[in-house]
Design an enzyme around this catalytic site. Structure first.
Site, PDB file in Angstrom:
ATOM      1  N   TYR A  40      11.372 -50.052 -33.279  1.00  0.00           N
ATOM      2  CA  TYR A  40      11.338 -48.778 -33.695  1.00  0.00           C
ATOM      3  C   TYR A  40      10.592 -47.805 -34.428  1.00  0.00           C
ATOM      4  O   TYR A  40      10.843 -46.902 -34.919  1.00  0.00           O
ATOM      5  CB  TYR A  40      12.907 -48.880 -34.570  1.00  0.00           C
ATOM      6  CG  TYR A  40      14.287 -48.980 -33.725  1.00  0.00           C
ATOM      7  CD1 TYR A  40      14.403 -49.940 -32.747  1.00  0.00           C
ATOM      8  CD2 TYR A  40      15.341 -48.164 -34.098  1.00  0.00           C
ATOM      9  CE1 TYR A  40      15.439 -50.212 -32.051  1.00  0.00           C
ATOM     10  CE2 TYR A  40      16.568 -48.272 -33.359  1.00  0.00           C
ATOM     11  CZ  TYR A  40      16.607 -49.704 -32.407  1.00  0.00           C
ATOM     12  OH  TYR A  40      17.922 -49.427 -31.889  1.00  0.00           O
ATOM     13  N   LYS A  49      11.164 -63.862 -29.567  1.00  0.00           N
ATOM     14  CA  LYS A  49      11.180 -64.293 -28.070  1.00  0.00           C
ATOM     15  C   LYS A  49       9.815 -64.512 -28.022  1.00  0.00           C
ATOM     16  O   LYS A  49       9.013 -63.989 -27.189  1.00  0.00           O
ATOM     17  CB  LYS A  49      11.425 -62.774 -27.430  1.00  0.00           C
ATOM     18  CG  LYS A  49      11.662 -63.134 -25.666  1.00  0.00           C
ATOM     19  CD  LYS A  49      12.506 -64.030 -25.309  1.00  0.00           C
ATOM     20  CE  LYS A  49      12.510 -64.108 -23.791  1.00  0.00           C
ATOM     21  NZ  LYS A  49      13.213 -65.159 -23.256  1.00  0.00           N
ATOM     22  N   ASP A  71      19.974 -54.771 -33.123  1.00  0.00           N
ATOM     23  CA  ASP A  71      20.564 -53.805 -32.747  1.00  0.00           C
ATOM     24  C   ASP A  71      21.394 -54.510 -31.569  1.00  0.00           C
ATOM     25  O   ASP A  71      22.774 -54.232 -31.615  1.00  0.00           O
ATOM     26  CB  ASP A  71      19.661 -52.761 -32.282  1.00  0.00           C
ATOM     27  CG  ASP A  71      20.473 -51.703 -31.502  1.00  0.00           C
ATOM     28  OD1 ASP A  71      21.712 -51.198 -32.006  1.00  0.00           O
ATOM     29  OD2 ASP A  71      20.391 -51.281 -30.496  1.00  0.00           O
ATOM     30  N   ASP A 112      25.934 -55.602 -31.679  1.00  0.00           N
ATOM     31  CA  ASP A 112      26.947 -55.109 -30.805  1.00  0.00           C
ATOM     32  C   ASP A 112      27.664 -56.338 -30.129  1.00  0.00           C
ATOM     33  O   ASP A 112      29.006 -56.101 -30.093  1.00  0.00           O
ATOM     34  CB  ASP A 112      26.189 -54.046 -29.630  1.00  0.00           C
ATOM     35  CG  ASP A 112      26.442 -52.630 -29.872  1.00  0.00           C
ATOM     36  OD1 ASP A 112      26.474 -52.274 -31.017  1.00  0.00           O
ATOM     37  OD2 ASP A 112      26.826 -52.023 -29.014  1.00  0.00           O
ATOM     38  N   ASP A 126      17.741 -64.490 -26.293  1.00  0.00           N
ATOM     39  CA  ASP A 126      18.649 -64.695 -25.161  1.00  0.00           C
ATOM     40  C   ASP A 126      19.345 -66.026 -25.339  1.00  0.00           C
ATOM     41  O   ASP A 126      20.757 -65.669 -25.172  1.00  0.00           O
ATOM     42  CB  ASP A 126      17.667 -64.800 -23.887  1.00  0.00           C
ATOM     43  CG  ASP A 126      16.618 -65.801 -23.829  1.00  0.00           C
ATOM     44  OD1 ASP A 126      16.279 -66.381 -24.985  1.00  0.00           O
ATOM     45  OD2 ASP A 126      16.051 -66.192 -23.020  1.00  0.00           O
TER      46      ASP A 126
HETATM   47  C1  IPM Z   1      23.000 -48.667 -34.692  1.00  0.00           C
HETATM   48  C2  IPM Z   1      22.899 -47.550 -33.475  1.00  0.00           C
HETATM   49  C3  IPM Z   1      21.564 -47.013 -33.739  1.00  0.00           C
HETATM   50  C4  IPM Z   1      20.465 -47.959 -33.611  1.00  0.00           C
HETATM   51  C5  IPM Z   1      21.061 -45.784 -32.905  1.00  0.00           C
HETATM   52  C6  IPM Z   1      22.264 -44.897 -32.878  1.00  0.00           C
HETATM   53  C7  IPM Z   1      19.679 -45.175 -32.766  1.00  0.00           C
HETATM   54  O1  IPM Z   1      22.928 -48.335 -32.375  1.00  0.00           O
HETATM   55  O2  IPM Z   1      22.986 -48.438 -35.687  1.00  0.00           O
HETATM   56  O3  IPM Z   1      23.112 -49.793 -34.193  1.00  0.00           O
HETATM   57  O4  IPM Z   1      19.817 -48.159 -32.650  1.00  0.00           O
HETATM   58  O5  IPM Z   1      19.854 -48.074 -34.989  1.00  0.00           O
HETATM   59 MN    MN Z   2      23.372 -50.165 -32.169  1.00  0.00          MN
END
Ligand code: IPM
Ligand code: MN
Length: 347
Positions: free
Chosen positions: A135, A185, A242, A246, A218
């Site tokens: 990022y 990785k 990130d 999720d 992975d």
């Molecule tokens: C998160 C979100 C953000 C990220 C996006 C919205 C830029 O997905 O906080 O996990 O990737 O950091």
């Molecule tokens: Mn995210």
């Protein structure tokens, strides 16, 4: 009476619903604990962008710098402002400018919440590097729109950046079950990720009380689903973290429960607390967003402010609420009803 100044940025979509909900829970917790939270609302959002051409004013960062902490709802309204514009105008610059290099995301099942896995007892703390890596924003495009177009986006890993996030993870592991998974990785990415593995090994020697395993991302992704109970603290780069968080949100029952803290461990600038879920345009303003992720993030904020007892009380109230089956089925309980139940459980 002790007072903390909090910048409130509800942002877009359900961010507006859940920030108000969490704020009322936090206000009640503060009242019981004998301190005050003084909130200042900032309307910075995609709507603000439509009105002013900016996601926040030019001096937005300097305005926020004076606060003890920031509580943020969600940023993004892609139907009107591209996400690449809105996120780079508000959320991401705050994380970077305030050196909130540790993004902490807890993943465990709250009582009464059924996740998609058979495994029920897992307790994972993901520590995501939050200011550099994938990022970093280093890159560009040339010959735009032509067949010769080139797009480059370079990940940047610094020794200082990698070392501090790993060290933060090791310290967290010390307060928990003493296990650390370092995620890379390095079989494919032979510079940055090998570098990360080397720093992991160097610190592992220093933290000989911590059991360290290096995983490829992975394999770690699969492990979070197949054997989440085997994980304690997980440390990963910005993008890997990130994605993995999720998965973490999914296995804990969904994004409605996924909390996060963007921490500046040196306390040289405010830290920011936000749910992971985003603005969810499809359910915005229906009054059915689950406020639990934001309330949990708010508890992390109280903890960071040093109000540990109040933070614990908020989490106990959340747990008592979900244990009764309130806020455990998507769309069943309204935001207001879940909030009221948590406030009632605080007493
Ligand atoms: C998160 C979100 C953000 C990220 C996006 C919205 C830029 O997905 O906080 O996990 O990737 O950091
Ligand atoms: Mn995210």
């Amino acid at each position: 009476m002790k007072s903390y100044s909090i910048a409130l940025i509800p942002g877009d979509g359900i961010g507006r619903d859940v920030t108000g909900a969490a704020w009322s829970v936090l206000q009640t917790a503060a009242k019981y604990a004998g301190f005050t939270l003084a909130g200042t609302d900032f309307p910075w959002s995609c709507k603000f962008y439509k009105d002013t051409g900016r996601m926040m004013p030019e001096d937005g960062i300097e305005t926020l710098r004076g606060f003890d902490a920031i509580l943020l709802g969600a940023v993004g309204w892609p139907a009107e402002v591209p996400d690449s514009v809105s996120l780079h105008g508000l959320l991401l610059p705050i994380r970077k400018a305030f050196v909130q290099y540790a993004n902490i995301r807890p993943h465990r099942l709250l009582p009464g919440v059924t996740g998609p896995l058979r495994a029920e007892s897992f307790d994972i703390l993901c520590i995501r590097e939050n200011t550099e890596g994938e990022y970093s924003g280093a890159g560009g495009r040339v010959h735009q729109g032509t067949l010769d177009e080139v797009a480059v986006e370079t990940s940047i890993f610094t020794r200082a950046g990698v070392e501090r996030i790993l060290r933060f993870g090791f310290e967290q592991a010390r307060t928990r079950r003493g296990k650390l998974a370092s995620v890379t990785k390095s079989n494919a990415q032979k510079y940055s990720m090998v570098f990360w593995d080397e720093i992991t090994r160097k610190l592992a020697a220093e933290y000989s009380d911590i059991a360290v395993t290096s995983y490829h991302v992975d394999a770690l992704a699969a492990r979070m689903i197949m054997a989440p109970e085997s994980l304690d603290v997980v440390v990963a780069s910005n993008l890997f973290g990130d994605i993995l968080t999720d998965i973490g949100a999914a296995i804990q029952g969904g994004l409605g429960y996924a909390a996060s803290a963007n921490i500046n461990p040196d306390r040289s600038a405010p830290s920011m607390f936000e749910p992971v879920h985003g603005s969810a345009p499809d359910i915005a303003h229906l009054g059915i967003a689950n406020p639990i992720a934001t309330i949990w993030s708010g508890a992390m904020m109280l903890e960071h402010l040093g109000e540990t007892a109040a933070a614990g009380r908020v989490m106990k109230a959340v747990e008592a609420t979900t244990a009764r089956g309130v806020g455990t089925t998507p769309g069943k309980d309204r935001t207001e009803a879940i909030t009221a139940a948590v406030i009632a459980a605080l007493t």
